[in-house]
Scaffold this motif. Sequence first.
Motif, PDB file in Angstrom:
ATOM      1  N   ARG A  86       0.853  -1.193   0.000  1.00 15.98           N
ATOM      2  CA  ARG A  86       0.000   0.000   0.000  1.00 15.98           C
ATOM      3  C   ARG A  86       0.884   1.237   0.000  1.00 15.98           C
ATOM      4  NH1 ARG A  86      -2.388   1.661   5.913  1.00 15.98           N
ATOM      5  NH2 ARG A  86      -0.548   1.161   7.184  1.00 15.98           N
ATOM      6  N   TYR A  87       0.327   2.336  -0.516  1.00 16.76           N
ATOM      7  CA  TYR A  87       1.010   3.623  -0.504  1.00 16.76           C
ATOM      8  C   TYR A  87       0.809   4.295   0.850  1.00 16.76           C
ATOM      9  CZ  TYR A  87       1.820   3.542  -5.567  1.00 16.76           C
ATOM     10  OH  TYR A  87       2.252   3.219  -6.831  1.00 16.76           O
ATOM     11  N   PHE A 132      -5.905   3.604 -10.532  1.00 15.77           N
ATOM     12  CA  PHE A 132      -5.581   2.182 -10.735  1.00 15.77           C
ATOM     13  C   PHE A 132      -6.491   1.261  -9.929  1.00 15.77           C
ATOM     14  CE2 PHE A 132      -1.833   4.467 -12.034  1.00 15.77           C
ATOM     15  CZ  PHE A 132      -1.416   3.771 -13.146  1.00 15.77           C
ATOM     16  N   ASP A 133      -7.558   1.817  -9.349  1.00 17.59           N
ATOM     17  CA  ASP A 133      -8.532   1.018  -8.591  1.00 17.59           C
ATOM     18  C   ASP A 133      -7.844   0.163  -7.524  1.00 17.59           C
ATOM     19  OD1 ASP A 133     -10.524   2.094 -10.115  1.00 17.59           O
ATOM     20  OD2 ASP A 133     -10.616   0.423 -11.529  1.00 17.59           O
ATOM     21  N   LEU A 134      -7.025   0.811  -6.736  1.00 13.34           N
ATOM     22  CA  LEU A 134      -6.330   0.114  -5.655  1.00 13.34           C
ATOM     23  C   LEU A 134      -7.203   0.067  -4.404  1.00 13.34           C
ATOM     24  CD1 LEU A 134      -2.717   1.574  -6.022  1.00 13.34           C
ATOM     25  CD2 LEU A 134      -3.714  -0.462  -7.096  1.00 13.34           C
ATOM     26  N   CYS A 135      -6.866  -0.829  -3.515  1.00 11.77           N
ATOM     27  CA  CYS A 135      -7.624  -1.004  -2.279  1.00 11.77           C
ATOM     28  C   CYS A 135      -7.542   0.258  -1.417  1.00 11.77           C
ATOM     29  CB  CYS A 135      -7.087  -2.204  -1.508  1.00 11.77           C
ATOM     30  SG  CYS A 135      -7.934  -2.476   0.067  1.00 11.77           S
ATOM     31  N   GLU A 141     -18.404  -3.317  -5.636  1.00 17.94           N
ATOM     32  CA  GLU A 141     -19.708  -3.230  -6.287  1.00 17.94           C
ATOM     33  C   GLU A 141     -19.730  -2.111  -7.326  1.00 17.94           C
ATOM     34  OE1 GLU A 141     -22.733  -2.828  -3.360  1.00 17.94           O
ATOM     35  OE2 GLU A 141     -22.072  -4.581  -2.207  1.00 17.94           O
ATOM     36  N   MET A 142     -18.980  -1.039  -7.079  1.00 18.30           N
ATOM     37  CA  MET A 142     -18.927   0.087  -8.025  1.00 18.30           C
ATOM     38  C   MET A 142     -17.960  -0.171  -9.171  1.00 18.30           C
ATOM     39  SD  MET A 142     -19.111   3.474  -5.576  1.00 18.30           S
ATOM     40  CE  MET A 142     -17.665   3.045  -4.608  1.00 18.30           C
ATOM     41  N   GLY A 143     -17.284  -1.325  -9.152  1.00 23.65           N
ATOM     42  CA  GLY A 143     -16.312  -1.628 -10.196  1.00 23.65           C
ATOM     43  C   GLY A 143     -15.041  -0.818 -10.075  1.00 23.65           C
ATOM     44  N   LYS A 144     -14.744  -0.344  -8.844  1.00 23.31           N
ATOM     45  CA  LYS A 144     -13.567   0.492  -8.625  1.00 23.31           C
ATOM     46  C   LYS A 144     -12.506  -0.216  -7.802  1.00 23.31           C
ATOM     47  CE  LYS A 144     -12.938   4.175  -9.523  1.00 23.31           C
ATOM     48  NZ  LYS A 144     -12.132   4.670 -10.682  1.00 23.31           N
ATOM     49  N   CYS A 145     -12.605  -1.529  -7.651  1.00 16.25           N
ATOM     50  CA  CYS A 145     -11.582  -2.296  -6.951  1.00 16.25           C
ATOM     51  C   CYS A 145     -11.694  -3.754  -7.374  1.00 16.25           C
ATOM     52  CB  CYS A 145     -11.747  -2.176  -5.430  1.00 16.25           C
ATOM     53  SG  CYS A 145     -10.495  -3.103  -4.493  1.00 16.25           S
ATOM     54  N   PRO A 146     -10.566  -4.410  -7.709  1.00 14.85           N
ATOM     55  CA  PRO A 146     -10.626  -5.806  -8.141  1.00 14.85           C
ATOM     56  C   PRO A 146     -10.870  -6.771  -6.985  1.00 14.85           C
ATOM     57  CG  PRO A 146      -8.351  -5.063  -8.063  1.00 14.85           C
ATOM     58  CD  PRO A 146      -9.196  -3.855  -7.789  1.00 14.85           C
ATOM     59  N   ALA A 147     -10.863  -6.268  -5.738  1.00 18.08           N
ATOM     60  CA  ALA A 147     -11.180  -7.052  -4.537  1.00 18.08           C
ATOM     61  C   ALA A 147     -10.239  -8.227  -4.299  1.00 18.08           C
ATOM     62  CB  ALA A 147     -12.626  -7.516  -4.579  1.00 18.08           C
ATOM     63  N   ASP A 158       2.676  -2.504  -8.933  1.00 14.36           N
ATOM     64  CA  ASP A 158       3.941  -2.229  -9.606  1.00 14.36           C
ATOM     65  C   ASP A 158       3.722  -1.374 -10.853  1.00 14.36           C
ATOM     66  OD1 ASP A 158       6.897  -2.886  -9.926  1.00 14.36           O
ATOM     67  OD2 ASP A 158       6.101  -3.610 -11.835  1.00 14.36           O
ATOM     68  N   TRP A 159       2.653  -1.645 -11.567  1.00 14.96           N
ATOM     69  CA  TRP A 159       2.297  -0.849 -12.762  1.00 14.96           C
ATOM     70  C   TRP A 159       2.010   0.599 -12.356  1.00 14.96           C
ATOM     71  CZ3 TRP A 159      -3.158  -0.934 -15.264  1.00 14.96           C
ATOM     72  CH2 TRP A 159      -3.142  -0.187 -16.469  1.00 14.96           C
ATOM     73  N   SER A 160       1.305   0.776 -11.255  1.00 12.78           N
ATOM     74  CA  SER A 160       1.009   2.140 -10.801  1.00 12.78           C
ATOM     75  C   SER A 160       2.293   2.871 -10.418  1.00 12.78           C
ATOM     76  CB  SER A 160       0.049   2.096  -9.607  1.00 12.78           C
ATOM     77  OG  SER A 160       0.688   1.620  -8.426  1.00 12.78           O
ATOM     78  N   LEU A 161       3.227   2.168  -9.799  1.00 11.74           N
ATOM     79  CA  LEU A 161       4.505   2.789  -9.423  1.00 11.74           C
ATOM     80  C   LEU A 161       5.265   3.237 -10.659  1.00 11.74           C
ATOM     81  CD1 LEU A 161       6.860   3.509  -7.555  1.00 11.74           C
ATOM     82  CD2 LEU A 161       7.521   1.083  -7.590  1.00 11.74           C
ATOM     83  N   ARG A 162       5.347   2.365 -11.668  1.00 10.56           N
ATOM     84  CA  ARG A 162       6.059   2.725 -12.897  1.00 10.56           C
ATOM     85  C   ARG A 162       5.403   3.931 -13.577  1.00 10.56           C
ATOM     86  NH1 ARG A 162       5.189  -1.177 -16.233  1.00 10.56           N
ATOM     87  NH2 ARG A 162       4.285  -2.804 -14.910  1.00 10.56           N
ATOM     88  N   THR A 163       4.090   4.033 -13.455  1.00 16.18           N
ATOM     89  CA  THR A 163       3.389   5.164 -14.061  1.00 16.18           C
ATOM     90  C   THR A 163       3.639   6.450 -13.289  1.00 16.18           C
ATOM     91  OG1 THR A 163       1.666   3.689 -14.911  1.00 16.18           O
ATOM     92  CG2 THR A 163       1.132   6.044 -14.759  1.00 16.18           C
ATOM     93  N   LEU A 164       3.697   6.377 -11.974  1.00 17.69           N
ATOM     94  CA  LEU A 164       4.023   7.566 -11.181  1.00 17.69           C
ATOM     95  C   LEU A 164       5.399   8.100 -11.556  1.00 17.69           C
ATOM     96  CD1 LEU A 164       2.746   6.765  -7.565  1.00 17.69           C
ATOM     97  CD2 LEU A 164       1.738   8.284  -9.262  1.00 17.69           C
ATOM     98  N   ILE A 165       6.333   7.201 -11.800  1.00 18.07           N
ATOM     99  CA  ILE A 165       7.685   7.614 -12.168  1.00 18.07           C
ATOM    100  C   ILE A 165       7.698   8.246 -13.556  1.00 18.07           C
ATOM    101  CG2 ILE A 165      10.022   6.775 -12.655  1.00 18.07           C
ATOM    102  CD1 ILE A 165       9.541   4.640 -10.486  1.00 18.07           C
ATOM    103  N   ASP A 166       6.969   7.654 -14.488  1.00 21.41           N
ATOM    104  CA  ASP A 166       6.890   8.199 -15.854  1.00 21.41           C
ATOM    105  C   ASP A 166       5.514   7.898 -16.428  1.00 21.41           C
ATOM    106  OD1 ASP A 166       7.195   9.133 -18.398  1.00 21.41           O
ATOM    107  OD2 ASP A 166       8.799   7.754 -18.980  1.00 21.41           O
TER     108      ASP A 166
END
Length: 390
Positions: free
Chosen positions: A131-132, A166-169, A188-194, A210-218
């Motif tokens: 988690r962030y 990124f629909d994170l928890c 239920e709102m489709g905003k988290c893969p659960a 990890d994908w979200s981290l790479r996107t934050l960097i670039d």
Amino acid sequence: MTEAAGIFEQVVSFDPTVDFDAFLKQVPAKGAVYLLADEADLPVQLLCVKNLRVSLKRRLGPPEPGALPSKRIDYRDLVRRIHFRRIDSDFEADWTYYEAARRLFPKTYQGMVGFRPAWFVHIDPAATFPRYTKTVDISGRTGVHLGPLEDKHAAARLMELVEDAFDLCRYYHILVEAPHGKACAYKEMGKCPAPCDGSVSMESYRKVVDWSLRTLIDPRPLIRDQESRMKAAAAELRFESAAKIKQHIEQLSQLGKGPFRHLRPLPDFRYLCLQHGPKTGSAKVFVVTPGSIDHIASLIDAPVTAPSLLRLVFEQAERPTPSPPSLEDTERIGVVSHHLFTAKSHHGVFLPLADVEDKTLARAYRDLMKQKRPEEFDGEGIVKELQGIE
């Protein structure tokens, strides 16, 4: 005093029995960080002022004829040496004052120098439950620290942005129950893969983190991909899908701007910094790396080609940096971070080292010359003051 000798560039002796005007001529009427020391060269008072000569006159000058006795400290009886270092910019003043305060008053400086810590967000995609989190502590943790951010509120906004994009928890206390947790309303709102209830595996969830981290960097590769998807959806008349993708692009486009404009992994906290020098047209060159600030050179005019300077810059930048950073390293990052977020009209120029070359160095110098030089000051102009109370 060996500590003072390692911090300050010059020292003058003070004798209250000799001609005071002659004494004052030994020091410049310019900005300085200076130390009043006693006969044993022990620290009495550390100050950052805009006019050293006026400041010494106020503290060490003979009393006015007929003046009544004062309860203030009589520095004339106590002080016998003045160690000082000329300063020509707010950045140089803060850096010099911090280093002097830390070394001369190690037990008390933290509560008195007034520098704010730099804020980062931390993530370890390989953690069991990643988690962030926002933090000012960049020592002793695996994973990645991203920053600096302007303040804790900017750090919180960044975490909200990445969670939404990124629909994170959002609820860590439920995530740690995976795969036996009870999913919240975001599923239920489709905003988290659960991942909490096992709808997706934690391994898959870590890949998204990890994908979200790479996107934050670039963020540029993902933005380009989303723009292509949006155009394709519009061409196929799937306007609702195109609108959702556009909203996602707008979220991602906040990265690298405003309070997030200096966001980078901690090892990339490396800058060439130009600040005004003592004369019009001159500049001081600093190299900033994680935990260190070094004045490496001065420019008396615009650099045209500067291979020797660039070589010196990169040699300094390649020196090993401590891992994990010490408390002092963290505090230096805070000093730099404060100036990164100061108004551009007078904060100097900070150029990421990855972008440094002849052309960008020359452009940085031109940008610096457009900024207003510190004004001459006829008064003392106390900026910071620290009493020797240890």
